[in-house]
Write a protein that holds these residues in place. Structure first.
Motif, PDB file in Angstrom:
ATOM      1  N   LYS B  97       0.854  -1.202   0.000  1.00  0.00           N
ATOM      2  CA  LYS B  97       0.000   0.000   0.000  1.00  0.00           C
ATOM      3  C   LYS B  97       0.886   1.248   0.000  1.00  0.00           C
ATOM      4  O   LYS B  97       0.671   2.173  -0.794  1.00  0.00           O
ATOM      5  CB  LYS B  97      -0.913  -0.023   1.235  1.00  0.00           C
ATOM      6  CG  LYS B  97      -1.921   1.107   1.276  1.00  0.00           C
ATOM      7  CD  LYS B  97      -2.914   0.920   2.399  1.00  0.00           C
ATOM      8  CE  LYS B  97      -2.293   1.273   3.742  1.00  0.00           C
ATOM      9  NZ  LYS B  97      -3.216   1.151   4.872  1.00  0.00           N
ATOM     10  N   HIS B  98       1.894   1.248   0.850  1.00  0.00           N
ATOM     11  CA  HIS B  98       2.805   2.397   0.926  1.00  0.00           C
ATOM     12  C   HIS B  98       3.532   2.604  -0.402  1.00  0.00           C
ATOM     13  O   HIS B  98       3.680   3.720  -0.871  1.00  0.00           O
ATOM     14  CB  HIS B  98       3.822   2.179   2.050  1.00  0.00           C
ATOM     15  CG  HIS B  98       3.233   2.396   3.407  1.00  0.00           C
ATOM     16  ND1 HIS B  98       3.975   2.670   4.513  1.00  0.00           N
ATOM     17  CD2 HIS B  98       1.955   2.383   3.840  1.00  0.00           C
ATOM     18  CE1 HIS B  98       3.191   2.807   5.565  1.00  0.00           C
ATOM     19  NE2 HIS B  98       1.957   2.631   5.165  1.00  0.00           N
ATOM     20  N   TYR B 101       1.167   4.037  -3.110  1.00  0.00           N
ATOM     21  CA  TYR B 101       0.960   5.494  -2.953  1.00  0.00           C
ATOM     22  C   TYR B 101       2.244   6.253  -3.283  1.00  0.00           C
ATOM     23  O   TYR B 101       2.195   7.363  -3.812  1.00  0.00           O
ATOM     24  CB  TYR B 101       0.476   5.824  -1.535  1.00  0.00           C
ATOM     25  CG  TYR B 101      -1.026   5.671  -1.422  1.00  0.00           C
ATOM     26  CD1 TYR B 101      -1.879   6.661  -1.919  1.00  0.00           C
ATOM     27  CD2 TYR B 101      -1.592   4.538  -0.864  1.00  0.00           C
ATOM     28  CE1 TYR B 101      -3.261   6.516  -1.846  1.00  0.00           C
ATOM     29  CE2 TYR B 101      -2.964   4.381  -0.793  1.00  0.00           C
ATOM     30  CZ  TYR B 101      -3.801   5.369  -1.277  1.00  0.00           C
ATOM     31  OH  TYR B 101      -5.154   5.228  -1.228  1.00  0.00           O
ATOM     32  N   LEU B 167       7.938   5.983   1.700  1.00  0.00           N
ATOM     33  CA  LEU B 167       6.636   5.728   2.337  1.00  0.00           C
ATOM     34  C   LEU B 167       6.571   4.388   3.051  1.00  0.00           C
ATOM     35  O   LEU B 167       7.166   3.455   2.649  1.00  0.00           O
ATOM     36  CB  LEU B 167       5.557   5.745   1.265  1.00  0.00           C
ATOM     37  CG  LEU B 167       5.041   7.118   0.918  1.00  0.00           C
ATOM     38  CD1 LEU B 167       4.223   7.065  -0.336  1.00  0.00           C
ATOM     39  CD2 LEU B 167       4.216   7.725   2.022  1.00  0.00           C
TER      40      LEU B 167
END
Lengths: 226, 167
Positions: B97-98, B101, B167
């Protein structure tokens, strides 16, 4: 804005990802174990917490690549020129496990200091035989604890021996020189752990002295009293 | 280059289904040998004992796996990536997910995010009884991102300052 707020504001479903992800996997056991050990040693009670100690033992086994090894740490803490034997810190010592009297411990502590006086290198006893047991006084205590192959790593602070990292195997000839090279990066971490324990012990001793002795001291007549 | 890959390119040109966006993975099965040749440009044949693979972006679905990758990380008889412990899957989902993004912010806001992401999982070695730690590196250079429909409004870069670059 945090990542969670970003996820809420811009849902990932609003985007399409095309292409491929190339994945490569490498064994990073050695580096990762050292990192995990560093984290544990940041905790000042690493040597007195049994669960932390059990983890450290597993990490050493992983670094060496052999299961079933026993790992011990024997501290030689000295305060005001006297050895201090605290149950809390000696609980993980193989050497002191069955030594009851303080005189015996003092003698063996002095002997170990002499043994490593001129050397900072770990000692390997690949097989604990009669000859070597007679030659090196402290080895009989490890033999009695079931060690048949042994590595002793001196932990020194400013050239002063403050402890020993002990790695023992019940199988003769199992520990080899290559195993020393695998644990070399971990030895300074054990030294650091012992230094922190010693610092903590000094602080505790100071606290007891202040608590028990200061009320008898003459009253302070300076600005502090005011 | 022409000499080295000329034959591969010729063969690719005879298969137009491979030259557009692939949504049906079954088209990859017949030309498996050709795909293997293409991947040899990314994974050198001398690394046969290494663990590497190719997956669809941000999924656990592999489209190619080296023999060792298959043996240690794929659910038997499937192309699904599975870890020895449940925690690792959850951690990788968060990492993905990081990373996803990160790619969005990099493309649309010029954020300085890395092209790859790393993730460490533990692997029990049944033979020695010890735990190994494996690093999975995901290379995002072959991933493109675009909006599914209309471009959603992104927060102004000033609000993203608190999100770390990696991230």
């Amino acid at each position: 804005m945090t990542i969670d707020e970003l996820v809420q504001q811009v849902p990932i479903e609003k985007f399409v990802f095309e292409g491929i992800t190339v994945i490569r996997i490498n064994d990073v056991t050695q580096q990762e174990v050292i990192n995990l050990m560093k984290e544990k040693f940041l905790d000042e009670n690493s040597f007195s917490d049994a669960s932390v100690y059990a983890e450290l033992e597993t990490h050493i086994q992983t670094l060496i690549g052999l299961k079933g090894l026993s790992v011990g740490v024997t501290p030689f803490f000295k305060i005001n020129n006297h050895y201090i034997y605290s149950d809390l810190h000696n609980a993980n010592s193989i050497l002191f496990r069955h030594l009851q009297s303080i005189a015996e411990k003092d003698e063996i502590s002095d002997y170990c200091k002499l043994l490593f006086r001129d050397s900072n290198r770990p000692l390997l006893f690949d097989t604990l035989q009669e000859q070597v047991l007679n030659d090196v006084q402290c080895l009989q205590y490890y033999f009695r604890e079931g060690a048949r192959s042994l590595i002793l790593c001196p932990l020194k602070q400013r050239n002063n021996l403050i402890g020993l990292l002990e790695i023992s195997s019940p199988e003769a000839g199992q520990l080899l020189p290559l195993h020393i090279s695998r644990i070399e990066a971990a030895i300074p971490l054990f030294t650091l752990g012992l230094e922190k324990s010693l610092e903590h012990l000094n602080y505790e001793v100071d606290k007891v002295i202040k608590k028990n002795l200061l009320p008898c001291s003459p009253p302070w007549n300076g600005s502090l009293q005011r | 280059m022409q000499k080295l890959y000329g034959q591969v390119i010729k063969e690719l040109e005879t298969r137009p289904e491979l030259l557009t966006t692939i949504t049906d993975l079954s088209v990859l099965t017949p030309p498996a040998e050709l795909i293997q040749e293409l991947l040899s440009a990314v994974f050198l044949p001398i690394t046969a004992n290494y663990m590497y693979g190719v997956s669809l972006p941000f999924t656990f679905h592999s489209v190619y796996a080296s023999p060792r990758f298959k043996e240690e990380l794929l659910k038997p008889g499937t192309s699904e990536i599975q870890f020895p412990d449940a925690n690792s899957r959850q951690k990788l989902e968060t990492e993905m997910k990081h990373f996803a993004y990160g790619l969005i912010l990099k493309k649309y806001l010029g954020y300085n995010n890395p092209d790859s992401s790393r993730f460490i999982y533990s692997y029990p070695d049944n033979q020695s009884g010890l735990t190994h730690y494996m690093e999975m590196r995901m290379d995002g250079r072959f991933i493109d991102v675009h909006p599914a429909g209309e471009m959603p409004p992104l927060p102004p870069p000033v609000l993203l300052i608190s999100i770390p670059t990696v991230l």
